[in-house]
Write a protein that holds these residues in place. Structure first.
Motif, PDB file in Angstrom:
ATOM      1  N   GLN A 125      45.236  26.747  45.960  1.00  0.00           N
ATOM      2  CA  GLN A 125      44.552  26.952  44.687  1.00  0.00           C
ATOM      3  C   GLN A 125      45.262  28.006  43.853  1.00  0.00           C
ATOM      4  O   GLN A 125      45.663  29.052  44.355  1.00  0.00           O
ATOM      5  N   GLY A 126      45.417  27.684  42.571  1.00  0.00           N
ATOM      6  CA  GLY A 126      46.069  28.619  41.663  1.00  0.00           C
ATOM      7  C   GLY A 126      45.266  29.887  41.462  1.00  0.00           C
ATOM      8  O   GLY A 126      44.034  29.895  41.552  1.00  0.00           O
ATOM      9  N   GLY A 127      45.968  30.991  41.195  1.00  0.00           N
ATOM     10  CA  GLY A 127      45.302  32.269  40.994  1.00  0.00           C
ATOM     11  C   GLY A 127      44.582  32.336  39.658  1.00  0.00           C
ATOM     12  O   GLY A 127      44.968  31.688  38.682  1.00  0.00           O
ATOM     13  N   ARG A 128      43.531  33.137  39.611  1.00  0.00           N
ATOM     14  CA  ARG A 128      42.794  33.332  38.361  1.00  0.00           C
ATOM     15  C   ARG A 128      43.618  34.144  37.381  1.00  0.00           C
ATOM     16  O   ARG A 128      44.374  35.036  37.766  1.00  0.00           O
ATOM     17  N   GLY A 129      43.445  33.824  36.122  1.00  0.00           N
ATOM     18  CA  GLY A 129      44.064  34.648  35.097  1.00  0.00           C
ATOM     19  C   GLY A 129      43.288  35.942  34.911  1.00  0.00           C
ATOM     20  O   GLY A 129      42.061  35.972  35.043  1.00  0.00           O
ATOM     21  N   GLY A 130      44.001  37.037  34.632  1.00  0.00           N
ATOM     22  CA  GLY A 130      43.325  38.317  34.420  1.00  0.00           C
ATOM     23  C   GLY A 130      42.606  38.349  33.082  1.00  0.00           C
ATOM     24  O   GLY A 130      43.065  37.757  32.098  1.00  0.00           O
ATOM     25  N   LEU A 131      41.466  39.024  33.038  1.00  0.00           N
ATOM     26  CA  LEU A 131      40.727  39.158  31.790  1.00  0.00           C
ATOM     27  C   LEU A 131      41.408  40.168  30.877  1.00  0.00           C
ATOM     28  O   LEU A 131      41.873  41.223  31.325  1.00  0.00           O
ATOM     29  N   GLY A 132      41.458  39.830  29.588  1.00  0.00           N
ATOM     30  CA  GLY A 132      41.943  40.774  28.598  1.00  0.00           C
ATOM     31  C   GLY A 132      40.878  41.796  28.257  1.00  0.00           C
ATOM     32  O   GLY A 132      39.711  41.640  28.623  1.00  0.00           O
ATOM     33  N   ASN A 133      41.277  42.856  27.525  1.00  0.00           N
ATOM     34  CA  ASN A 133      40.284  43.900  27.249  1.00  0.00           C
ATOM     35  C   ASN A 133      39.183  43.413  26.312  1.00  0.00           C
ATOM     36  O   ASN A 133      38.101  43.992  26.271  1.00  0.00           O
ATOM     37  N   ALA A 134      39.409  42.337  25.567  1.00  0.00           N
ATOM     38  CA  ALA A 134      38.343  41.789  24.726  1.00  0.00           C
ATOM     39  C   ALA A 134      37.213  41.234  25.593  1.00  0.00           C
ATOM     40  O   ALA A 134      36.032  41.396  25.280  1.00  0.00           O
ATOM     41  N   ALA A 135      37.558  40.569  26.692  1.00  0.00           N
ATOM     42  CA  ALA A 135      36.544  40.016  27.578  1.00  0.00           C
ATOM     43  C   ALA A 135      35.863  41.098  28.400  1.00  0.00           C
ATOM     44  O   ALA A 135      34.735  40.899  28.883  1.00  0.00           O
ATOM     45  N   LEU A 136      36.521  42.244  28.587  1.00  0.00           N
ATOM     46  CA  LEU A 136      35.936  43.338  29.355  1.00  0.00           C
ATOM     47  C   LEU A 136      35.049  44.245  28.521  1.00  0.00           C
ATOM     48  O   LEU A 136      34.360  45.107  29.064  1.00  0.00           O
ATOM     49  N   ALA A 137      35.083  44.073  27.201  1.00  0.00           N
ATOM     50  CA  ALA A 137      34.276  44.920  26.310  1.00  0.00           C
ATOM     51  C   ALA A 137      32.799  44.573  26.442  1.00  0.00           C
ATOM     52  O   ALA A 137      32.427  43.420  26.658  1.00  0.00           O
TER      53      ALA A 137
END
Length: 478
Positions: A119-131
């Motif tokens: 299974q492919g790895g998850r993409g990291g969340l950008g700081n917009a999604a972490l806000a």
């Protein structure tokens, strides 16, 4: 040169997820417009898909290392990275997927059946999604998760209704060539057939498949000769047909003895005792073969076998045999329970599974193992203090700190998260808020706020004091 391979070891690597982006929106008269870093793309999966046009695993024998593409990193302006492309690996119908320990992971039967091998790895969340309301301006983003790497074994088990078994040169290949359109290699020397041959036979309204399994000899179930390599191709067959040579030139052999020896090998291999049997006495076009067939037939019928005398060369007795096989196949199909042929093995977690374990090793090091903690560690940029604090908050909410205390960990003790060969090791400092009192409300930048009335400022200060007395309940992205 190898032209048929039915067992290979395959090394598959899925794509890694792209890193998230930490970015701040800027434009004229609005230099700090808020976080706008996009998410990283997902890494590509490695998938096994049944393709009926594929009959061998030869391609993977020559190229055993396969990998999917990585996801692209996110960018500013809320632009997410492109997902990695999935890698589709076609496999023959009847392929069994095992791990290196021999445990079955999937049994792939039926055109189009698929299984995700890595299974492919998850993409990291950008700081917009972490806000969030409490983290208005994250100064960090999450890293992409590496894709899975798996060492798997592929085994091909021929999917056929009928299996022809018998000694080398008993006439199995000749028989399948006259019953179907298959054209196997035929010659008058032992071990002519080096690969299973598959043919399709039509008898009235019944259409069935018939497989010619390469020659079995005494000791085949223990690895002697070629038998062990191909006995697995008998497992899926509903009916077994003993092809006995009545014109053999070897003085120590006779049809009844040949039958007993092959039956013993099938018994030693195991799992085939309940398959219906039928006996074919081949080569009756030879005078001595006809006489021997008439001599042994009563003995075989006394054992309960249906016996047919045929000649593949002279095309004698084939029609009766073909319709008898169709009848047996129909009975086997009617008796077979209606269920999905494909089998994917799922091993669920225990209901009381906390998601991680804490174990103290002999050298005093406390090791934390678990899918979530290890993934979170891989997502953390340890060059960014805010990202490290965010990791601490996540581990604290999961209960890792409480479990460390329960296990006897003290301030300054070494803690490792992950396996021994790829772990993050640090000196543990227990904190009630996992570092919150040092960094305050991480991710908040008052430059993004409009001027606030004095009453609102007092309320905010009180909220900050209340927040320091309780556990963080930040937005959890996963």
């Amino acid at each position: 040169m190898t032209t048929f391979v039915d067992r290979v070891e395959l090394h598959v690597a899925a794509g890694s997820g792209g890193h998230g982006c930490a970015s701040v929106h800027r434009e004229k008269f609005k230099p700090l417009g808020g976080p706008d870093g996009g998410n990283g793309g997902r890494g590509g999966d490695v998938m096994l898909v049944v393709d009926q046009s594929i009959t061998t695993l030869l391609d993977y024998h020559h190229k055993p290392h396969r990998s999917a593409t990585n996801g692209k990193p996110g960018e500013g302006g809320n632009r997410s990275g492109k997902d990695g492309q999935d890698l589709i690996l076609p496999v023959p119908d009847g392929t069994v997927v095992l791990d290196k320990a021999g445990n079955v992971l999937a049994d792939l039967v039926g055109h189009g059946t698929s299984y995700v091998a890595a299974q492919g790895g998850r993409g990291g969340l950008g700081n917009a999604a972490l806000a969030s309301a409490r983290r208005k301006a994250p100064g960090f983003a999450l890293l992409g998760v590496p894709g899975d790497f798996q060492d798997i074994v592929l085994e091909l088990k021929t999917v056929a209704d009928i299996a022809l078994v018998g000694y080398p040169s008993a006439g199995k290949s000749s028989l399948i060539s006259v019953l179907s359109a298959a054209r196997p290699k035929i010659a008058d020397y032992p071990f002519t057939t080096l690969v299973p041959n598959l043919g399709v036979v039509t008898a009235g309204e019944t259409v069935y498949t018939i497989a010619d399994v390469p020659g079995l000899i005494p000791g085949a179930s223990q690895g002697k000769g070629l038998g062990l390599e191909f006995l697995r191709h008998v497992e899926r067959c509903s009916v077994l047909v003993h092809v006995l040579d009545t014109a053999t030139l070897e003085s120590e052999r006779d049809p009844v003895t040949d039958l007993d020896i092959i039956e013993e090998e099938l018994k030693q291999y195991g799992g085939l005792g309940n398959r219906p049997r039928l006996v074919v006495l081949n080569k009756i076009d030879v005078p001595d073969g006809k006489d021997l067939a008439e001599m042994v037939r009563p003995d075989l019928e006394a054992r309960g076998y249906r016996v047919f005398e045929v000649s593949a060369v002279a095309h004698m007795g084939l029609k009766e045999l073909s319709f008898a096989l169709a009848e047996m196949v129909g009975q086997a199909r009617a008796a077979k329970p209606k269920e999905e042929a494909t089998r994917i093995v799922i091993r669920p977690k225990a209901v009381d599974d906390a998601g991680f374990t804490v174990v103290q090793e002999e050298d005093g090091l406390f090791r934390v193992r678990g899918e979530k903690p290890e993934r979170w560690v891989r997502q953390t940029d340890f060059n960014n203090d805010e990202a490290v604090g965010y990791l601490a908050d996540r581990l604290n909410r999961l209960g890792v700190e409480a479990q460390l205390m329960k296990a006897g960990a003290r301030s300054g003790d070494g803690v490792a998260i992950g396996p021994e060969e790829n772990a993050v090791v640090f000196d543990w400092e227990p904190t009630a808020m996992a570092g919150a009192e040092m960094l305050g409300r991480r991710g908040e930048d008052h430059r993004f706020d409009a001027p606030r009335p004095a009453t609102q400022r007092r309320r905010d200060k009180q909220a900050e004091r209340d927040e320091a007395e309780q556990e963080f309940d930040d937005f959890e992205p996963f």
